[in-house]
Design a protein around this motif. Structure first.
Motif, PDB file in Angstrom:
ATOM      1  N   UNK A  15       8.217  -5.871  13.674  1.00  0.00           N
ATOM      2  CA  UNK A  15       7.594  -6.098  14.971  1.00  0.00           C
ATOM      3  C   UNK A  15       7.553  -4.792  15.732  1.00  0.00           C
ATOM      4  N   UNK A  16       6.372  -4.478  16.287  1.00  0.00           N
ATOM      5  CA  UNK A  16       6.255  -3.237  17.039  1.00  0.00           C
ATOM      6  C   UNK A  16       6.503  -3.487  18.522  1.00  0.00           C
ATOM      7  N   UNK A  17       6.363  -2.438  19.302  1.00  0.00           N
ATOM      8  CA  UNK A  17       6.666  -2.540  20.724  1.00  0.00           C
ATOM      9  C   UNK A  17       5.726  -3.417  21.504  1.00  0.00           C
ATOM     10  N   UNK A  18       4.563  -3.745  20.926  1.00  0.00           N
ATOM     11  CA  UNK A  18       3.605  -4.588  21.623  1.00  0.00           C
ATOM     12  C   UNK A  18       3.876  -6.073  21.412  1.00  0.00           C
ATOM     13  N   UNK A  19       4.835  -6.387  20.562  1.00  0.00           N
ATOM     14  CA  UNK A  19       5.196  -7.769  20.371  1.00  0.00           C
ATOM     15  C   UNK A  19       4.478  -8.474  19.243  1.00  0.00           C
ATOM     16  N   UNK A  20       3.518  -7.784  18.585  1.00  0.00           N
ATOM     17  CA  UNK A  20       2.875  -8.434  17.451  1.00  0.00           C
ATOM     18  C   UNK A  20       3.429  -7.849  16.163  1.00  0.00           C
ATOM     19  N   UNK A  21       3.354  -8.642  15.125  1.00  0.00           N
ATOM     20  CA  UNK A  21       4.064  -8.333  13.878  1.00  0.00           C
ATOM     21  C   UNK A  21       3.172  -7.633  12.873  1.00  0.00           C
ATOM     22  N   UNK A  22       3.794  -6.762  12.083  1.00  0.00           N
ATOM     23  CA  UNK A  22       3.136  -6.173  10.933  1.00  0.00           C
ATOM     24  C   UNK A  22       3.811  -6.719   9.688  1.00  0.00           C
ATOM     25  N   UNK A  23       3.044  -7.465   8.927  1.00  0.00           N
ATOM     26  CA  UNK A  23       3.539  -8.052   7.696  1.00  0.00           C
ATOM     27  C   UNK A  23       3.072  -7.226   6.505  1.00  0.00           C
ATOM     28  N   UNK A  24       3.809  -7.342   5.403  1.00  0.00           N
ATOM     29  CA  UNK A  24       3.361  -6.785   4.130  1.00  0.00           C
ATOM     30  C   UNK A  24       3.308  -7.935   3.145  1.00  0.00           C
ATOM     31  N   UNK A  25       2.113  -8.229   2.685  1.00  0.00           N
ATOM     32  CA  UNK A  25       1.941  -9.310   1.733  1.00  0.00           C
ATOM     33  C   UNK A  25       1.556  -8.729   0.381  1.00  0.00           C
ATOM     34  N   UNK A  26       1.922  -9.419  -0.671  1.00  0.00           N
ATOM     35  CA  UNK A  26       1.588  -8.979  -2.018  1.00  0.00           C
ATOM     36  C   UNK A  26       0.326  -9.683  -2.479  1.00  0.00           C
ATOM     37  N   UNK A  27      -0.634  -8.889  -2.919  1.00  0.00           N
ATOM     38  CA  UNK A  27      -1.880  -9.436  -3.458  1.00  0.00           C
ATOM     39  C   UNK A  27      -1.985  -9.003  -4.916  1.00  0.00           C
ATOM     40  N   UNK A  28      -2.326  -9.935  -5.778  1.00  0.00           N
ATOM     41  CA  UNK A  28      -2.417  -9.627  -7.198  1.00  0.00           C
ATOM     42  C   UNK A  28      -1.078  -9.800  -7.889  1.00  0.00           C
ATOM     43  N   UNK A  29      -1.115  -9.766  -9.206  1.00  0.00           N
ATOM     44  CA  UNK A  29       0.096  -9.921 -10.004  1.00  0.00           C
ATOM     45  C   UNK A  29       0.186  -8.818 -11.053  1.00  0.00           C
ATOM     46  N   UNK A  30       1.399  -8.623 -11.545  1.00  0.00           N
ATOM     47  CA  UNK A  30       1.614  -7.645 -12.606  1.00  0.00           C
ATOM     48  C   UNK A  30       1.190  -6.257 -12.183  1.00  0.00           C
ATOM     49  N   UNK A  31       0.451  -5.580 -13.040  1.00  0.00           N
ATOM     50  CA  UNK A  31      -0.005  -4.221 -12.743  1.00  0.00           C
ATOM     51  C   UNK A  31      -1.007  -4.179 -11.593  1.00  0.00           C
ATOM     52  N   UNK A  32      -1.595  -5.329 -11.257  1.00  0.00           N
ATOM     53  CA  UNK A  32      -2.585  -5.379 -10.183  1.00  0.00           C
ATOM     54  C   UNK A  32      -1.957  -5.678  -8.822  1.00  0.00           C
ATOM     55  N   UNK A  33      -0.654  -5.886  -8.761  1.00  0.00           N
ATOM     56  CA  UNK A  33       0.006  -6.223  -7.496  1.00  0.00           C
ATOM     57  C   UNK A  33       0.007  -5.018  -6.557  1.00  0.00           C
TER      58      UNK A  33
END
Length: 272
Positions: A4-22
């Motif tokens: 969460x940054x100072x502005x109150x909104x969140x930065x997420x990290x999501x995984x897209x793809x699987x294996x070598x494509x993740x």
């Protein structure tokens, strides 16, 4: 992972793809205010741009003023996201876009949205609408397309390749060209160009099922305004507005340009 940054909104990290494509995709989620009834904004950036650019940040600020949600993210190989830029294709970045929208639906409750796409992001917006058509519980309230570049690989790059660039594609799988937007050259890969052919939209009628507002600079050195006119002709079944900005460049990041973009986005967000 969420920060969460100072502005109150969140930065997420999501995984897209699987294996070598993740790959890890950075997503900035800005929640709506309690009781908000407006559509959320989803920002789709351009080639080699990221979610900290002027237009993206101004869109987030508009969402905050309106009390609605806003979703921004970086494609793989861009900004804070993982993955190699040279692995990028329209199909790959479209897959990430759809994954981000699914993530926003769960995290923010994003169900009705305005897609705001800049340059290449306009192409991905048009492809995303086609992929989302008929998906239960999700509604596209409108598209705001800023200097849209649909089919740019086959329409704007391939016809203008030099002999040296064609040789580089054949021998190295990529070529580079200088850009006025930064110190590093643009890189165009053979896989991007080949994949672009499979994602063309200017091949017949484009049915978005929602209103569309195109904003195009007539002094754009990268995407000629005739390209926006051609796109409008393919959107024959939709309610489309085309705003030509006589002295506008490709970025359309001047205050007067930003004002027009935000006005278009707000109209769609408020529409019932």
């Amino acid at each position: 992972m969420t920060a969460t940054n100072g502005n109150g909104w969140a930065t997420d990290f999501i995984t897209v793809g699987t294996g070598d494509e993740a790959r890890q995709i950075a997503v900035a989620l800005q929640p709506e205010a309690p009781g908000n009834g407006l559509a959320h904004f989803v920002w789709l950036g351009g080639y080699r741009s990221d979610m900290t650019g002027t237009k993206a940040v101004e869109l987030a600020a508009l969402a905050e003023r309106l009390g609605t949600g806003c979703v921004r993210f970086d494609y793989s190989g861009h900004g804070a996201s993982g993955g190699a830029f040279t692995d990028g294709t329209i199909s790959r970045w479209l897959e990430e876009t759809l994954a981000v929208i699914d993530h926003a639906a769960k995290a923010l409750g994003t169900r009705r949205m305005v897609l705001v796409g800049s340059s290449m992001g306009g192409w991905i917006a048009l492809r995303a609408v086609a992929e989302l058509a008929g998906r239960k519980g999700l509604t596209i309230a409108g598209l705001v397309l800023i200097a849209p570049a649909p089919d740019f690989t086959s329409e704007l790059i391939e016809p203008n390749l030099t002999d040296a660039e064609r040789a580089a594609l054949a021998e190295r799988g990529q070529f580079e060209e200088p850009t006025p937007y930064g110190p590093d050259p643009n890189i165009y890969t053979l896989k991007l160009i080949e994949d672009g052919r499979d994602n063309r939209v200017l091949t017949g009628a484009i049915e978005t099922g929602c209103p569309v507002h195109i904003l195009q600079g007539m002094a754009d050195p990268d995407v000629p305004y005739s390209h926006a006119v051609r796109l409008m002709e393919h959107l024959s079944g939709d309610d489309v507005v085309l705003t030509m900005i006589r002295d506008g460049d490709h970025r359309l990041s001047r205050p007067q340009d930003i004002a027009k973009i935000l006005e278009a986005a707000e109209v769609f967000a408020r529409a019932e």
